[in-house]
Design a protein around this motif. Structure first.
Motif, PDB file in Angstrom:
ATOM      1  N   ASN A 151      14.680  -1.719  10.736  1.00  0.00           N
ATOM      2  CA  ASN A 151      14.571  -3.172  10.600  1.00  0.00           C
ATOM      3  C   ASN A 151      14.116  -3.501   9.185  1.00  0.00           C
ATOM      4  N   ARG A 152      15.072  -3.554   8.278  1.00  0.00           N
ATOM      5  CA  ARG A 152      14.737  -3.810   6.878  1.00  0.00           C
ATOM      6  C   ARG A 152      14.378  -5.269   6.612  1.00  0.00           C
ATOM      7  N   ASP A 153      14.592  -6.153   7.598  1.00  0.00           N
ATOM      8  CA  ASP A 153      14.221  -7.551   7.418  1.00  0.00           C
ATOM      9  C   ASP A 153      12.726  -7.766   7.584  1.00  0.00           C
ATOM     10  N   ARG A 154      12.052  -6.780   8.122  1.00  0.00           N
ATOM     11  CA  ARG A 154      10.605  -6.908   8.327  1.00  0.00           C
ATOM     12  C   ARG A 154       9.891  -5.953   7.379  1.00  0.00           C
ATOM     13  N   ILE A 155       9.296  -6.511   6.337  1.00  0.00           N
ATOM     14  CA  ILE A 155       8.581  -5.697   5.362  1.00  0.00           C
ATOM     15  C   ILE A 155       7.155  -6.213   5.230  1.00  0.00           C
ATOM     16  N   ALA A 156       6.285  -5.407   4.681  1.00  0.00           N
ATOM     17  CA  ALA A 156       4.892  -5.794   4.472  1.00  0.00           C
ATOM     18  C   ALA A 156       4.397  -5.150   3.193  1.00  0.00           C
ATOM     19  N   LEU A 157       3.388  -5.742   2.608  1.00  0.00           N
ATOM     20  CA  LEU A 157       2.803  -5.156   1.412  1.00  0.00           C
ATOM     21  C   LEU A 157       2.082  -3.872   1.777  1.00  0.00           C
ATOM     22  N   ALA A 158       2.242  -2.859   0.941  1.00  0.00           N
ATOM     23  CA  ALA A 158       1.525  -1.594   1.120  1.00  0.00           C
ATOM     24  C   ALA A 158       0.277  -1.608   0.243  1.00  0.00           C
ATOM     25  N   ASP A 159      -0.698  -0.821   0.618  1.00  0.00           N
ATOM     26  CA  ASP A 159      -1.954  -0.754  -0.123  1.00  0.00           C
ATOM     27  C   ASP A 159      -1.707  -0.064  -1.460  1.00  0.00           C
ATOM     28  N   PRO A 160      -1.819  -0.781  -2.574  1.00  0.00           N
ATOM     29  CA  PRO A 160      -1.523  -0.152  -3.872  1.00  0.00           C
ATOM     30  C   PRO A 160      -2.515   0.924  -4.272  1.00  0.00           C
ATOM     31  N   GLN A 161      -3.675   0.951  -3.589  1.00  0.00           N
ATOM     32  CA  GLN A 161      -4.692   1.945  -3.925  1.00  0.00           C
ATOM     33  C   GLN A 161      -4.541   3.238  -3.135  1.00  0.00           C
ATOM     34  N   SER A 162      -3.634   3.258  -2.160  1.00  0.00           N
ATOM     35  CA  SER A 162      -3.502   4.458  -1.335  1.00  0.00           C
ATOM     36  C   SER A 162      -2.796   5.562  -2.115  1.00  0.00           C
ATOM     37  N   ARG A 163      -3.138   6.788  -1.790  1.00  0.00           N
ATOM     38  CA  ARG A 163      -2.540   7.934  -2.483  1.00  0.00           C
ATOM     39  C   ARG A 163      -1.033   7.991  -2.227  1.00  0.00           C
ATOM     40  N   GLU A 164      -0.615   7.616  -1.019  1.00  0.00           N
ATOM     41  CA  GLU A 164       0.813   7.646  -0.698  1.00  0.00           C
ATOM     42  C   GLU A 164       1.597   6.721  -1.611  1.00  0.00           C
ATOM     43  N   VAL A 165       1.055   5.520  -1.855  1.00  0.00           N
ATOM     44  CA  VAL A 165       1.735   4.564  -2.728  1.00  0.00           C
ATOM     45  C   VAL A 165       1.736   5.069  -4.165  1.00  0.00           C
ATOM     46  N   GLU A 166       0.627   5.604  -4.623  1.00  0.00           N
ATOM     47  CA  GLU A 166       0.567   6.129  -5.992  1.00  0.00           C
ATOM     48  C   GLU A 166       1.593   7.240  -6.200  1.00  0.00           C
ATOM     49  N   GLN A 167       1.720   8.130  -5.216  1.00  0.00           N
ATOM     50  CA  GLN A 167       2.680   9.216  -5.330  1.00  0.00           C
ATOM     51  C   GLN A 167       4.113   8.686  -5.330  1.00  0.00           C
ATOM     52  N   MET A 168       4.380   7.696  -4.486  1.00  0.00           N
ATOM     53  CA  MET A 168       5.715   7.110  -4.432  1.00  0.00           C
ATOM     54  C   MET A 168       6.061   6.443  -5.756  1.00  0.00           C
ATOM     55  N   MET A 169       5.127   5.680  -6.307  1.00  0.00           N
ATOM     56  CA  MET A 169       5.386   4.984  -7.559  1.00  0.00           C
ATOM     57  C   MET A 169       5.616   5.974  -8.701  1.00  0.00           C
ATOM     58  N   LEU A 170       4.899   7.081  -8.679  1.00  0.00           N
ATOM     59  CA  LEU A 170       5.096   8.095  -9.712  1.00  0.00           C
ATOM     60  C   LEU A 170       6.502   8.689  -9.618  1.00  0.00           C
ATOM     61  N   ARG A 171       6.935   9.044  -8.405  1.00  0.00           N
ATOM     62  CA  ARG A 171       8.293   9.578  -8.234  1.00  0.00           C
ATOM     63  C   ARG A 171       9.340   8.563  -8.651  1.00  0.00           C
TER      64      ARG A 171
END
Length: 273
Positions: A151-171
């Motif tokens: 369901n790509r129509d339902r999105i939410a903000l992710a925690d920018p401080q989480s390690r998962e987000v930091e790793q994703m942004m780096l990749r």
């Protein structure tokens, strides 16, 4: 599911309120009601008052829970929608919805989401944003979001401080060429040491809405080794330039065996897992 429960309760309260109003206006026997818990007409109807208060609260919050739920908290897609994915989203457009809660306006944010593996797609979310934060919601800005492939129509903000987000942004930065090839090892495997900006020079190159600059750094290792100067060429979002001026404290990432290859970061960052 919770939203539908609230709506059912709201409709039940609406039926009760309408019935009590009808009885007070048109009933021949003003001393009785079809509701055993209701007060006689002419007396203070506590049940009517309480129901009216809850009716108003549900109208304000309950029926709009889908719209403002992400504004009250960052959530991942609900159960049954598949595993949550994390990806960066580039702001395409920002609109006021007209809804205001406690003097905080709601915005609808349209994003072009770029999964690391997969095709980009456009979606939107609604968020309560105060005036200070709204100034940063500009087209071209980057936000981390969570979504489900189901369901790509339902999105939410992710925690920018989480390690998962930091790793994703780096990749994502590596895959989009926002980290120079010769600096990938420094950014993904290097140590992070405090540094100070001695000079800053734009190169004139732009990529993915970001500008490239070359910073001359004074690196100040905390492991007892001598301070040294090094150049670092990086891409920055235009809004981040105000945090990288001469004298600004930053961090330098480098491999101990190659201190000549330095990748500057504004905050201390983790290596790639």
């Amino acid at each position: 599911m919770f939203t539908w429960i609230l709506r059912i309760v709201w409709f039940a309260l609406s039926a009760f309120l309408v019935t009590r109003i009808y009885e007070s206006l048109f009933s021949h026997d003003q001393t009785t009601s079809i509701f055993p818990f209701a007060s006689a007409i002419g007396e203070v109807d506590v049940a009517f008052l309480v129901a009216g208060v809850f009716w108003g609260l549900l109208l304000t919050f309950g029926l709009f829970s889908n719209s403002i739920g992400s504004a009250l908290r960052s959530t991942s897609p609900g159960p049954g929608s598949g595993p949550a994915q994390i990806a960066p989203g580039t702001i395409v457009e920002v609109r006021r919805t007209g809804l205001t809660v406690n003097d905080v306006p709601q915005y609808e944010i349209f994003l072009e989401i770029e999964p690391i593996d997969g095709e980009p797609f456009v979606s939107s979310l609604k968020q309560l944003v105060d005036a200070a934060e709204a100034a940063h919601l500009q087209p071209g800005g980057l936000l981390a979001v969570s979504y489900s492939e189901a369901n790509r129509d339902r999105i939410a903000l992710a925690d920018p401080q989480s390690r998962e987000v930091e790793q994703m942004m780096l990749r994502w930065r590596i895959s989009h060429g926002l980290i120079l090839p010769e600096l990938i090892a420094a950014r993904t495997r290097g140590v992070s040491q405090p540094a100070s900006v001695l000079a800053l020079r734009p190169t004139g190159e732009r990529k993915a809405g970001q500008v490239q600059v070359t910073a001359r750094l004074l690196v100040m290792p905390t492991d007892g080794t001598d301070q040294f100067e090094a150049d670092s060429t990086i891409f920055l979002h235009p809004e981040a330039l105000s945090r990288v001026q001469v004298g600004s404290p930053v961090f330098a990432m480098y491999e101990p065996s190659r201190p000549d290859l330095v990748h500057m970061t504004i905050q201390r960052q983790e290596t790639l897992a």
